[in-house]
Scaffold this active site. Structure first.
Site, PDB file in Angstrom:
ATOM      1  N   THR A 165      62.310 110.074 163.511  1.00 24.52           N
ATOM      2  CA  THR A 165      63.170 110.550 162.421  1.00 24.52           C
ATOM      3  C   THR A 165      64.638 110.409 162.802  1.00 24.52           C
ATOM      4  OG1 THR A 165      62.968 112.768 163.333  1.00 24.52           O
ATOM      5  CG2 THR A 165      61.456 112.186 161.564  1.00 24.52           C
ATOM      6  N   SER A 181      68.194 119.304 166.905  1.00 24.69           N
ATOM      7  CA  SER A 181      67.395 118.392 166.100  1.00 24.69           C
ATOM      8  C   SER A 181      68.360 117.588 165.259  1.00 24.69           C
ATOM      9  CB  SER A 181      66.445 119.181 165.191  1.00 24.69           C
ATOM     10  OG  SER A 181      67.208 119.874 164.217  1.00 24.69           O
ATOM     11  N   LYS A 182      67.779 116.655 164.515  1.00 25.68           N
ATOM     12  CA  LYS A 182      68.625 115.871 163.630  1.00 25.68           C
ATOM     13  C   LYS A 182      69.367 116.790 162.646  1.00 25.68           C
ATOM     14  CE  LYS A 182      67.660 112.744 160.342  1.00 25.68           C
ATOM     15  NZ  LYS A 182      66.704 111.997 159.590  1.00 25.68           N
ATOM     16  N   GLN A 183      68.637 117.840 162.192  1.00 28.35           N
ATOM     17  CA  GLN A 183      69.227 118.744 161.201  1.00 28.35           C
ATOM     18  C   GLN A 183      70.447 119.483 161.762  1.00 28.35           C
ATOM     19  OE1 GLN A 183      65.791 118.644 161.690  1.00 28.35           O
ATOM     20  NE2 GLN A 183      65.545 117.374 159.876  1.00 28.35           N
ATOM     21  N   LEU A 210      72.342 118.241 163.906  1.00 28.84           N
ATOM     22  CA  LEU A 210      73.259 117.176 164.315  1.00 28.84           C
ATOM     23  C   LEU A 210      73.369 117.041 165.840  1.00 28.84           C
ATOM     24  CD1 LEU A 210      76.051 117.836 161.657  1.00 28.84           C
ATOM     25  CD2 LEU A 210      74.107 116.285 161.494  1.00 28.84           C
TER      26      LEU A 210
END
Ligand code: GLU
Length: 307
Positions: A20, A244-246, A248
């Site tokens: 992801t 996480s990606k969320q 950043l």
């Protein structure tokens, strides 16, 4: 060894990233922990790309993850297993559960569940209230497929986090194996693949601790062996949110491999000399192979990194 018996692997571990986004420090910690636990016990270490949730896959991320792992000096055994190529295997398992009466179709929409659920689930969602358990309501079409869960306790002893027990029926409810969009759920894919790859030991982030009783219940329904589990502390930002990606989390820089490996080892409680971070990844691995202490890993679910 007795003649005629297949060799049972003593230790087979794995790392199973979802593509992801690029690898970040949190995923590096899971890779380092599972890799060293495997290698220092003479075990195998397999790689699986968990790209089953195809709408979430980011184009190029899987290739980037593989390139980063290579640049960091990880060496995996055998070919990479891609979940996006495993639909037939997942379908066969779902069929078997369906024939055994353990899986059933569900017509509920998200909104209907939100309106009828009476309690939160362990992982932040809502515990499924069992609306379709006794059959689809008249006139309703199947959307998802769910697994009937145990009424009693499902428990295990984690090598790091100790004993964890859930009352699945209360804490989670019958959970989804195949989603309304036709995709197989992570819980089904991970259990089928861990068994297909003969995984004996799972070392991963503690964000997956709450999923483990569901996976163990599914293993029991399918007659699979349950692997040993060790859930590592997850890296959180200064606000306590998992990287996480969320949130950043920055991608790992390939040019900083030795320094990032040193950071990951320190996060896992290993007293690696700081100067190794200015050298080559191979030197960090040589130190880690000789000094890795599983017992030094903090027995916490989460550790905040300084801002
Ligand atoms: N694909 C999952 C993730 O990236 C890991 C699943 C697992 O290790 O069981 O969070």
């Amino acid at each position: 060894m007795l003649a005629g018996l297949p060799a049972v692997p003593r230790y087979r571990g794995r790392f199973a990233p979802s593509p992801t986004g690029p690898l970040h420090f949190g995923s590096l910690v899971a890779a380092v922990g599972s890799y060293l636990d495997a290698r220092t016990q003479g075990g195998e270490w397999l790689l699986r790309m968990e790209d089953v949730d195809t709408p979430r896959n980011v184009p190029g991320a899987a290739e980037q993850i593989l390139a980063t792992l290579e640049a960091f000096g990880f060496a995996w055994d055998g070919p990479v297993l891609w979940q996006s190529q495993r639909a037939a295997a997942y379908g066969e398992v779902l069929d078997a559960l369906r024939r055994a009466g353990q899986a059933y179709p569900c017509a509920c929409s998200r909104k209907e569940i939100a309106d009828s659920a009476t309690r939160p689930a362990v992982d932040g969602g809502l515990a499924y209230p069992g609306t379709c358990r006794a059959g689809l309501p008249p006139g309703r079409a199947e959307r998802a497929w769910r697994l009937r869960v145990a009424a009693g306790e499902t428990a295990f002893v984690d090598r790091l986090q100790g004993r964890l027990a859930q009352l699945l029926e209360h804490d989670v409810g019958d959970f989804v194996l195949r989603r309304a969009d036709g995709l197989f759920a992570y819980q089904l894919a991970v259990v089928v693949d861990d068994a297909a790859q003969g995984i004996t030991d799972i070392v991963r982030g503690a964000d997956l601790l709450a999923s483990t009783p569901r996976q163990i219940w599914l293993q029991q329904c399918l007659g699979y062996l349950t692997p040993r589990y060790a859930h590592l502390p997850v890296a959180a930002n200064a606000a306590g949110e998992k990287l996480s990606k969320q949130t950043l989390a920055p991608a790992l820089a390939a040019g900083e491999a030795a320094a990032e490996l040193v950071r990951a080892l320190r996060f896992l409680g290993q007293p690696v000399p700081a100067e190794l971070g200015r050298g080559r990844p191979a030197d960090v691995w040589a130190w880690a192979g000789a000094h890795w202490q599983f017992a030094a890993i903090p027995r916490q679910r989460s550790i905040s990194l300084p801002a």
